[in-house]
Design a protein around this motif. Structure first.
Motif, PDB file in Angstrom:
ATOM      1  N   ASP A  63     -85.644 -34.939  82.626  1.00  0.00           N
ATOM      2  CA  ASP A  63     -84.709 -34.206  83.480  1.00  0.00           C
ATOM      3  C   ASP A  63     -83.336 -34.859  83.462  1.00  0.00           C
ATOM      4  OD1 ASP A  63     -85.685 -36.374  84.932  1.00  0.00           O
ATOM      5  OD2 ASP A  63     -85.940 -35.251  86.789  1.00  0.00           O
ATOM      6  N   ARG A  64     -83.284 -36.149  83.290  1.00  0.00           N
ATOM      7  CA  ARG A  64     -81.988 -36.836  83.186  1.00  0.00           C
ATOM      8  C   ARG A  64     -81.228 -36.390  81.939  1.00  0.00           C
ATOM      9  NH1 ARG A  64     -81.678 -43.109  84.283  1.00  0.00           N
ATOM     10  NH2 ARG A  64     -82.021 -42.242  86.334  1.00  0.00           N
ATOM     11  N   GLN A  65     -81.939 -36.234  80.823  1.00  0.00           N
ATOM     12  CA  GLN A  65     -81.275 -35.782  79.603  1.00  0.00           C
ATOM     13  C   GLN A  65     -80.851 -34.313  79.726  1.00  0.00           C
ATOM     14  OE1 GLN A  65     -83.490 -35.895  75.906  1.00  0.00           O
ATOM     15  NE2 GLN A  65     -81.623 -35.707  74.688  1.00  0.00           N
ATOM     16  N   THR A  66     -81.658 -33.461  80.352  1.00  0.00           N
ATOM     17  CA  THR A  66     -81.240 -32.063  80.517  1.00  0.00           C
ATOM     18  C   THR A  66     -79.968 -31.992  81.349  1.00  0.00           C
ATOM     19  OG1 THR A  66     -82.641 -31.631  82.449  1.00  0.00           O
ATOM     20  CG2 THR A  66     -83.576 -31.117  80.291  1.00  0.00           C
ATOM     21  N   LYS A  67     -79.864 -32.825  82.356  1.00  0.00           N
ATOM     22  CA  LYS A  67     -78.647 -32.869  83.189  1.00  0.00           C
ATOM     23  C   LYS A  67     -77.460 -33.325  82.352  1.00  0.00           C
ATOM     24  CE  LYS A  67     -76.355 -33.110  87.238  1.00  0.00           C
ATOM     25  NZ  LYS A  67     -74.991 -33.246  86.790  1.00  0.00           N
ATOM     26  N   ALA A  68     -77.666 -34.328  81.497  1.00  0.00           N
ATOM     27  CA  ALA A  68     -76.585 -34.818  80.627  1.00  0.00           C
ATOM     28  C   ALA A  68     -76.145 -33.733  79.639  1.00  0.00           C
ATOM     29  CB  ALA A  68     -77.033 -36.069  79.877  1.00  0.00           C
ATOM     30  N   VAL A  91     -79.719 -27.041  88.320  1.00  0.00           N
ATOM     31  CA  VAL A  91     -79.185 -28.385  88.081  1.00  0.00           C
ATOM     32  C   VAL A  91     -79.854 -29.422  88.992  1.00  0.00           C
ATOM     33  CG1 VAL A  91     -77.103 -29.829  88.112  1.00  0.00           C
ATOM     34  CG2 VAL A  91     -76.992 -27.511  87.236  1.00  0.00           C
ATOM     35  N   GLY A  92     -80.189 -29.029  90.218  1.00  0.00           N
ATOM     36  CA  GLY A  92     -80.792 -29.973  91.159  1.00  0.00           C
ATOM     37  C   GLY A  92     -82.072 -30.580  90.643  1.00  0.00           C
ATOM     38  N   GLU A  93     -82.971 -29.739  90.157  1.00  0.00           N
ATOM     39  CA  GLU A  93     -84.246 -30.232  89.646  1.00  0.00           C
ATOM     40  C   GLU A  93     -84.144 -30.633  88.174  1.00  0.00           C
ATOM     41  OE1 GLU A  93     -88.421 -28.157  89.271  1.00  0.00           O
ATOM     42  OE2 GLU A  93     -87.730 -28.161  91.357  1.00  0.00           O
ATOM     43  N   ARG A  95     -85.069 -29.184  85.401  1.00  0.00           N
ATOM     44  CA  ARG A  95     -86.205 -28.916  84.514  1.00  0.00           C
ATOM     45  C   ARG A  95     -85.954 -27.671  83.670  1.00  0.00           C
ATOM     46  NH1 ARG A  95     -90.261 -31.750  84.857  1.00  0.00           N
ATOM     47  NH2 ARG A  95     -91.897 -30.205  84.563  1.00  0.00           N
ATOM     48  N   TRP A  96     -85.200 -26.730  84.216  1.00  0.00           N
ATOM     49  CA  TRP A  96     -84.707 -25.562  83.473  1.00  0.00           C
ATOM     50  C   TRP A  96     -83.339 -25.252  84.055  1.00  0.00           C
ATOM     51  CZ3 TRP A  96     -87.369 -20.075  83.418  1.00  0.00           C
ATOM     52  CH2 TRP A  96     -86.600 -19.193  82.658  1.00  0.00           C
ATOM     53  N   ILE A  97     -82.306 -25.558  83.308  1.00  0.00           N
ATOM     54  CA  ILE A  97     -80.940 -25.288  83.745  1.00  0.00           C
ATOM     55  C   ILE A  97     -80.447 -24.063  82.991  1.00  0.00           C
ATOM     56  CG2 ILE A  97     -78.583 -26.164  83.888  1.00  0.00           C
ATOM     57  CD1 ILE A  97     -79.802 -29.013  83.882  1.00  0.00           C
ATOM     58  N   LEU A  98     -79.943 -23.092  83.735  1.00  0.00           N
ATOM     59  CA  LEU A  98     -79.407 -21.866  83.155  1.00  0.00           C
ATOM     60  C   LEU A  98     -77.912 -21.834  83.436  1.00  0.00           C
ATOM     61  CD1 LEU A  98     -80.840 -18.372  83.182  1.00  0.00           C
ATOM     62  CD2 LEU A  98     -78.560 -18.696  84.128  1.00  0.00           C
ATOM     63  N   MET A  99     -77.139 -21.613  82.387  1.00  0.00           N
ATOM     64  CA  MET A  99     -75.679 -21.518  82.494  1.00  0.00           C
ATOM     65  C   MET A  99     -75.272 -20.152  81.945  1.00  0.00           C
ATOM     66  SD  MET A  99     -74.924 -25.289  80.895  1.00  0.00           S
ATOM     67  CE  MET A  99     -73.206 -25.375  81.410  1.00  0.00           C
ATOM     68  N   ASP A 100     -74.700 -19.316  82.790  1.00  0.00           N
ATOM     69  CA  ASP A 100     -74.363 -17.948  82.415  1.00  0.00           C
ATOM     70  C   ASP A 100     -72.870 -17.825  82.147  1.00  0.00           C
ATOM     71  OD1 ASP A 100     -73.921 -15.229  82.183  1.00  0.00           O
ATOM     72  OD2 ASP A 100     -75.040 -14.696  83.989  1.00  0.00           O
ATOM     73  N   VAL A 110     -86.787 -29.020  80.024  1.00  0.00           N
ATOM     74  CA  VAL A 110     -87.657 -30.122  79.643  1.00  0.00           C
ATOM     75  C   VAL A 110     -88.773 -29.475  78.817  1.00  0.00           C
ATOM     76  CG1 VAL A 110     -87.100 -31.700  81.541  1.00  0.00           C
ATOM     77  CG2 VAL A 110     -88.961 -30.041  81.823  1.00  0.00           C
ATOM     78  N   PRO A 111     -89.397 -30.195  77.885  1.00  0.00           N
ATOM     79  CA  PRO A 111     -90.339 -29.571  76.940  1.00  0.00           C
ATOM     80  C   PRO A 111     -91.487 -28.785  77.585  1.00  0.00           C
ATOM     81  CG  PRO A 111     -89.720 -31.734  76.150  1.00  0.00           C
ATOM     82  CD  PRO A 111     -89.136 -31.602  77.533  1.00  0.00           C
ATOM     83  N   GLU A 112     -92.091 -29.297  78.631  1.00  0.00           N
ATOM     84  CA  GLU A 112     -93.248 -28.592  79.197  1.00  0.00           C
ATOM     85  C   GLU A 112     -92.863 -27.265  79.857  1.00  0.00           C
ATOM     86  OE1 GLU A 112     -92.100 -31.917  82.119  1.00  0.00           O
ATOM     87  OE2 GLU A 112     -92.327 -31.717  79.954  1.00  0.00           O
ATOM     88  N   VAL A 113     -91.685 -27.182  80.449  1.00  0.00           N
ATOM     89  CA  VAL A 113     -91.223 -25.931  81.047  1.00  0.00           C
ATOM     90  C   VAL A 113     -90.856 -24.938  79.943  1.00  0.00           C
ATOM     91  CG1 VAL A 113     -89.475 -24.871  82.538  1.00  0.00           C
ATOM     92  CG2 VAL A 113     -90.489 -27.070  83.168  1.00  0.00           C
TER      93      VAL A 113
END
Length: 139
Positions: A63-68, A91-93, A95-100, A110-113
């Motif tokens: 999750d740290r890398q997804t945030k980065a 962004v808070g969690e 695990r799946w960040i969506l940017m529109d 993250v891979p499992e999600v």
């Protein structure tokens, strides 16, 4: 918006430039690649989706890398190209960040999600852009 539309620049320093949805997708993918995003894909949805032209899909190991990755895309598109997303979720969690970005929607997992939702499989028969040819932006 029609798929041939361009997204106007929003930063006053870039007000005479326009960026195509394809270029915006390539730039977002480049910023993700710069942060070592894994399994990076750019899916061309022109002609098959009414709400966006491209998906940029990638993963971070944690999750740290997804945030980065999110931060790099957001800051790079804002500072270098005057582009801001219409909305951002997750962004808070992280695990799946969506940017529109209207014509481009970025998904950072993250891979499992990512494996659970399998977005790429939903669009299995549509073209992909070659991400091996992307230029990594110089900062």
């Amino acid at each position: 918006m029609p798929s041939s539309s361009t997204v106007p620049m929003t930063d006053h320093q870039h007000n005479d430039e326009e960026i195509t949805p394809e270029r915006l997708a390539q730039l977002a993918a480049s910023y993700a690649a710069d942060k070592k995003a894994i399994d990076l894909q750019v899916i061309d949805l022109r002609g098959v989706s009414s709400y966006t032209d491209f998906f940029v899909i990638c993963s971070g190991n944690t999750d740290r890398q997804t945030k980065a990755i999110h931060d790099a895309i957001h800051e790079g598109l804002k500072k270098d190209h005057g582009q801001l997303p219409r909305r951002v979720e997750g962004v808070g969690e992280s695990r799946w960040i969506l940017m529109d970005y209207f014509d481009v929607v970025v998904h950072v997992f993250v891979p499992e999600v990512r494996e659970f939702y399998r977005l790429e499989q939903l669009w299995g028969d549509v073209p992909r852009l070659d991400v091996d040819l992307l230029e990594v932006p110089q900062r």
